[in-house]
Design a protein around this motif. Structure first.
Motif, PDB file in Angstrom:
ATOM      1  N   LEU B  79       0.835  -1.213   0.000  1.00 59.78           N
ATOM      2  CA  LEU B  79       0.000   0.000   0.000  1.00 59.78           C
ATOM      3  C   LEU B  79       0.867   1.260   0.000  1.00 59.78           C
ATOM      4  N   ALA B  81       3.897   1.551  -1.173  1.00 53.15           N
ATOM      5  CA  ALA B  81       4.507   1.667  -2.500  1.00 53.15           C
ATOM      6  C   ALA B  81       3.492   2.209  -3.503  1.00 53.15           C
ATOM      7  N   LEU B  82       2.248   1.736  -3.393  1.00 53.14           N
ATOM      8  CA  LEU B  82       1.203   2.213  -4.299  1.00 53.14           C
ATOM      9  C   LEU B  82       0.915   3.693  -4.066  1.00 53.14           C
ATOM     10  N   ARG B  84       2.980   5.925  -2.991  1.00 52.35           N
ATOM     11  CA  ARG B  84       4.075   6.691  -3.602  1.00 52.35           C
ATOM     12  C   ARG B  84       3.884   6.787  -5.112  1.00 52.35           C
ATOM     13  N   GLU B  85       3.190   5.813  -5.643  1.00 50.26           N
ATOM     14  CA  GLU B  85       2.940   5.781  -7.084  1.00 50.26           C
ATOM     15  C   GLU B  85       1.716   6.626  -7.470  1.00 50.26           C
ATOM     16  N   TRP B  87      -1.494   6.169  -5.970  1.00 52.36           N
ATOM     17  CA  TRP B  87      -2.770   5.499  -5.657  1.00 52.36           C
ATOM     18  C   TRP B  87      -3.414   6.191  -4.457  1.00 52.36           C
TER      19      TRP B  87
END
Lengths: 196, 93
Positions: B79, B81-82, B84-85, B87
């Motif tokens: 979550l 990592a997402l 940071r992307e 999301w």
């Protein structure tokens, strides 16, 4: 400014893709056979899935889509371009040996298949399967994927899925019987007929 | 006892039945072959017994499907990592 389309897409990603994280994790574990490697595969697979979410067709099988991504991540995580030897004949001798001991294997296994404590032995036997067979068995037997879906994830013809499943399951029976014998769950095998 | 008669248009012999048994158990056989294989199992005790064993084996493998769930720390890591992307969704669908 609110972007409804993006918000909806993110919500859909949560509801559809993230909901399958247990399955992706389990599949990654079966591929890598290593906890840390599996976690890396899962994280990278979800990042790639999120970046490509616009290409996912809602209503299609998200697990098939995620398994494909996870497997690609796994393959690339290994030495670049250097695939393990995955000859389809790998394991053929063991399958032949299994046929020679079919009666003992079936008799022994049949007596214990309904035991509720068989899980660890099956997991250990699965982990020992050569990769091509393990992938097919895991996808079809554990993750309920159809032959067609497994063929798509593994990028092989359906006929190859069929043959890998057959051999993989027979290898699994041999290995499981061995584990069960080692654990004292079934009697020791009588010596197998010599192949020579 | 095994039935050795050769495969013809209506019947499946034991070798053919065993070759296609997993497809039958997986529901991957076409309807016509499925009917023929089922008919064979009804009259061949050897193949019937073999089918029973393979069915129990597959059920055991399925039952052993690790109740293993994604660890919470990995879920959190994914979550983060997402996020940071970019999301912005929620973990609870």
């Amino acid at each position: 400014m609110r972007k409804p389309a993006a918000t909806d897409a993110h919500a859909a990603f949560s509801a559809v893709a993230l909901a399958a994280i247990d399955d992706v994790y389990r599949f990654a574990r079966s591929l890598t056979r290593d906890e840390a490697d599996a976690e890396d595969v899962v994280q990278e697979a979800y990042l790639r899935a999120f970046r490509s979410w616009h290409t996912f067709e809602m209503g299609t099988d998200v697990r098939r889509w995620l398994f494909t991504i996870a497997r690609n991540v796994f393959l690339r995580s290994r030495e670049k371009g250097k695939r393990e030897v995955t000859l389809d004949d790998d394991g053929a001798e063991i399958v032949d040996a299994a046929q020679a001991r079919e009666q003992w294997i079936q008799g022994g296994l049949d007596a214990i298949l309904e035991r509720t404590d068989l899980g660890p032995a099956i997991a250990a036997a699965l982990a020992e399967l050569p990769e091509p067979y393990r992938e097919a068995v895991v996808l079809v037997d554990l993750e309920d994927q159809s032959y067609e879906a497994a063929a798509e994830v593994l990028e092989i013809p359906i006929g190859t899925v069929r043959s890998r499943l057959f051999r993989g399951r027979k290898l699994l029976q041999v290995s499981l019987a061995q584990h069960a014998m080692d654990a004292g769950l079934i009697p020791r095998a009588t010596p197998a007929p010599s192949a020579e | 006892m095994m039935r050795d008669h050769a495969m013809d248009t209506d019947h499946i012999d034991c070798a053919s039945a065993m070759e296609r048994l997993f497809e039958f158990l997986d529901g991957e056989l076409g309807p016509e072959l499925e009917v023929r294989l089922r008919a064979h199992l009804e009259v061949c005790s050897h193949c019937f017994g073999q089918a029973g064993f393979e069915r129990r084996f597959l059920a055991a493998v399925q039952a052993a499907r690790e109740a293993e769930r994604c660890p919470d720390r990995l879920r959190s890591r994914v979550l983060e990592a997402l996020q940071r992307e970019g999301w912005t969704g929620s973990d609870t669908p």
